[in-house]
Write an enzyme that holds these catalytic residues in place. Structure first.
Site, mmCIF file in Angstrom:
data_model
loop_
_atom_site.group_PDB
_atom_site.id
_atom_site.type_symbol
_atom_site.label_atom_id
_atom_site.label_comp_id
_atom_site.label_asym_id
_atom_site.label_seq_id
_atom_site.Cartn_x
_atom_site.Cartn_y
_atom_site.Cartn_z
ATOM 1 N N ASP A 1 -7.909 -7.215 9.615
ATOM 2 C CA ASP A 1 -7.497 -6.062 8.824
ATOM 3 C C ASP A 1 -7.556 -4.769 9.628
ATOM 4 O O ASP A 1 -6.885 -3.796 9.285
ATOM 5 C CB ASP A 1 -8.403 -5.900 7.607
ATOM 6 C CG ASP A 1 -8.296 -7.048 6.631
ATOM 7 O OD1 ASP A 1 -7.208 -7.609 6.497
ATOM 8 O OD2 ASP A 1 -9.316 -7.385 6.004
ATOM 9 N N ASP B 1 0.802 -1.231 0.000
ATOM 10 C CA ASP B 1 0.000 0.000 0.000
ATOM 11 C C ASP B 1 0.834 1.280 0.000
ATOM 12 O O ASP B 1 0.443 2.260 0.623
ATOM 13 C CB ASP B 1 -0.916 0.045 1.225
ATOM 14 C CG ASP B 1 -2.232 -0.663 0.975
ATOM 15 O OD1 ASP B 1 -2.325 -1.371 -0.028
ATOM 16 O OD2 ASP B 1 -3.146 -0.501 1.786
#
Length: 590
Positions: A528, A310
């Site tokens: 997550d 990311d």
């Protein structure tokens, strides 16, 4: 701990940041000039038949320079510079002047500036004899002679826009030791005993607990191991490497994940380092990892590093977010990834795979090419694009490996599926087609033709009772796609603890053309992010995209998040999710 690709914003272009380039030749011409009053210069070339790449580093040994610097020298022959980066380079006859870029006009005492150029020549390519920094001579020994039999092809030509910050050390090339073309082929993967124990504590968990998963080094403390943490185990990097040797494993996987300003467009795993902490990232995080991974006792083990989830794609799509804009302008992501690739790529048994998001993030043409370009910039910042062995897609995400009942070329009543709300004009509908196409794009922009792709299949199986068994018969394109797709998310931008997900393909090597392996880089069962705010001292924030009651934002089409309730902080064990992943596994578990 877990990062999430989380946007489908389109239409932004890449910053064309370029640093040093090391081409097909070997850097052999070096001047180490020392001057008590002024400067020290390192000059090297990578030479081919009619030209060369010059790499120059100048260290200021005098008073701090704050109003701009210039380095000057004279070529002895007919060398002619054709392109430069990380400095503004001008040439008049044999005289050359390199002036600081606008973003780096200061040069502190003992600080180093680095820049490069491409040039052509005929005859002898003698290195400059002397240099001067702001008119003060850098005197010293003459450089050595370039190779008498240079390579026949030039290096990949870099873009012309300089990087936002220069690398802090001259690049080095990886060693000449032989790496496997595919480090997964013919090798047994390391099974993390900490994850295995958690999986086997769940009913039926022993069915999957012997699969290799990656170890996440998501903060500095994880290098040594932590106690009392809900997301990291007590085993550190060295412990895992020793355990891999004891298991007789052929490869072990680590996630390198601690950039300054990490996960800039989300909150669930922002991390411990601030936007200006690049020096800490280098000295306190990457350097210790490299020191441990390079130990001789691990030389027979294939060490696979997944580099900074990311990060780079956020610089293409999410610069409307303040932190992402900062990381683009200060160069922290490009230079941080470049530094990691440089240090880890110098280890002969290490394989670096850079995160390449997923099709639901960069599958649009406005994101696809610019993302490949910024990957190249980071690789060039490492000093050698061959520090990158390959790329990984879908890390910690849920995008389907393949959509069996329609392709991007399907149409309904003459209407392309690209016009459906779900596909939203994307050029890809699944990860395999995207990964193969992106690999071709990466090669076209300058990466080695031998690079391989990984696809994280840990949570993209989408089995269970809700999995479609045939293509829809609807004549409405939206209904057709929604009834046909196996990816059951509400929106392709949803990334956090997705309800209904299942384990995907089990880890295996060489499953498809251009794909080195299907891998479980995200260990199934690790959250997550938390469903609600959970205060903690592990650098884990609260992102509303993990809240099942949140109605979304522009990044997921203002849709419901589809997240499971009751989730702990990112990286912590989430029993309910693990059980659901097993129940919805595809291929099903026996």
């Amino acid at each position: 701990m877990s990062p999430r690709p989380h946007t489908v914003t389109r239409g932004l272009t890449a910053a064309a940041a370029i640093t040093l380039l090391t081409g097909a030749g070997i850097a052999v011409a070096a001047q180490q000039a020392s001057a008590a009053a002024g400067c020290r210069v390192t000059y090297s070339v990578n030479q081919w038949s009619t030209g060369f790449t010059g790499n120059v580093s100048v260290t200021n040994l005098g008073d701090p320079i704050s109003g701009g610097w210039n380095l000057a020298w004279d070529f002895a022959g007919n060398q002619r510079i054709t392109q430069g980066w990380s400095a503004t380079i001008s040439q008049s006859g044999q005289h050359v002047t390199a002036v600081n870029p606008s973003w780096a006009s200061s040069l502190a005492t003992n600080a180093t500036a680095t820049f490069g150029f491409n040039a052509d020549y005929s005859g002898t390519n003698a290195a400059p004899a002397t240099f001067s920094l702001n008119g003060v001579a850098c005197t010293g020994t003459a450089p050595t002679t370039p190779p008498t039999t240079p390579p026949t092809t030039p290096p990949t030509t870099p873009p012309t826009t300089p990087p936002t910050t220069p690398p802090t050390t001259p690049p080095t090339s990886p060693p000449t030791g032989t790496r496997a073309d595919n480090p997964y082929a013919g090798a047994r993967g390391y099974v993390n005993p900490e994850w295995k124990a958690k999986a086997e504590a769940e009913p039926g968990g022993s069915r999957v607990s012997s699969n290799p998963t990656a170890v996440w080094l998501d903060r500095i403390a994880a290098i040594e191991g932590t106690t009392g943490s809900s997301s990291n185990g007590s085993m550190g990097l060295e412990d895992h490497l020793d355990a891999a040797l004891a298991q007789g494993a052929g490869y072990i996987q680590f996630v390198i994940y601690n950039l300054p300003g990490r996960d800039c467009s989300a909150l669930a795993s922002n991390g411990e380092l601030g936007v200006n902490d690049l020096p800490r990232y280098k000295s306190e995080y990457i350097d210790p990892i490299a020191a441990i991974q390079s130990r001789a006792k691990y030389a027979g083990l294939r060490i696979i590093n997944v580099i900074e989830i990311d990060s780079l794609p956020n610089l293409i799509t999410n610069t409307n977010v303040a932190t992402c804009a900062t990381m683009k302008s200060n160069g922290g992501y490009v230079q941080g990834v470049g530094y990691a690739l440089n240090k880890l790529g110098a280890i002969g048994n290490v394989y670096n795979y850079v995160d390449a998001a997923h099709h639901g993030w960069i599958g649009w043409d406005t994101n696809f090419g610019p993302t490949a370009d910024i990957m190249l910039q980071a690789a060039q910042a490492s000093g050698n694009v061959r520090n990158v062995h390959g790329f990984i897609t879908n890390t910690a995400n849920y995008s389907a490996l393949t959509e069996p009942y329609f392709t991007i070329n399907s149409s309904v009543n003459g209407t392309s599926v690209r016009q459906s709300k779900w596909v939203d004009w994307n050029f890809y509908v699944d990860e395999l087609s995207f990964a193969q196409a992106f690999r071709s794009k990466l090669v076209s922009v300058g990466f080695d033709s031998g690079i391989g792709m990984l696809i994280d299949t840990s949570r993209n199986g989408w089995g269970g009772a809700n999995r479609p068994t045939a293509a829809s018969t609807s004549t409405d394109v939206n209904t057709f796609v929604n009834q046909s797709r196996i990816d059951r998310r509400i929106h392709a931008g949803n990334w956090c603890n997705q309800d209904g997900a299942g384990l995907g393909e089990r880890p295996r090597s060489a499953p498809a053309t251009g794909i080195d392996a299907y891998v479980w880089v995200k260990p199934p069962g690790e959250s997550d992010g938390s469903s609600t705010l959970i205060p903690n001292n592990e650098g884990k924030g609260f992102d509303r995209m993990c809240d099942p009651t949140y109605t979304g934002n522009e990044r997921n089409g203002n849709s419901a998040t589809g997240a499971l309730s009751g989730a702990p902080i990112s990286g912590a064990w989430f029993s309910a999710q693990f059980r659901q992943l097993m129940a919805n596994a595809y291929p099903p578990l026996s």
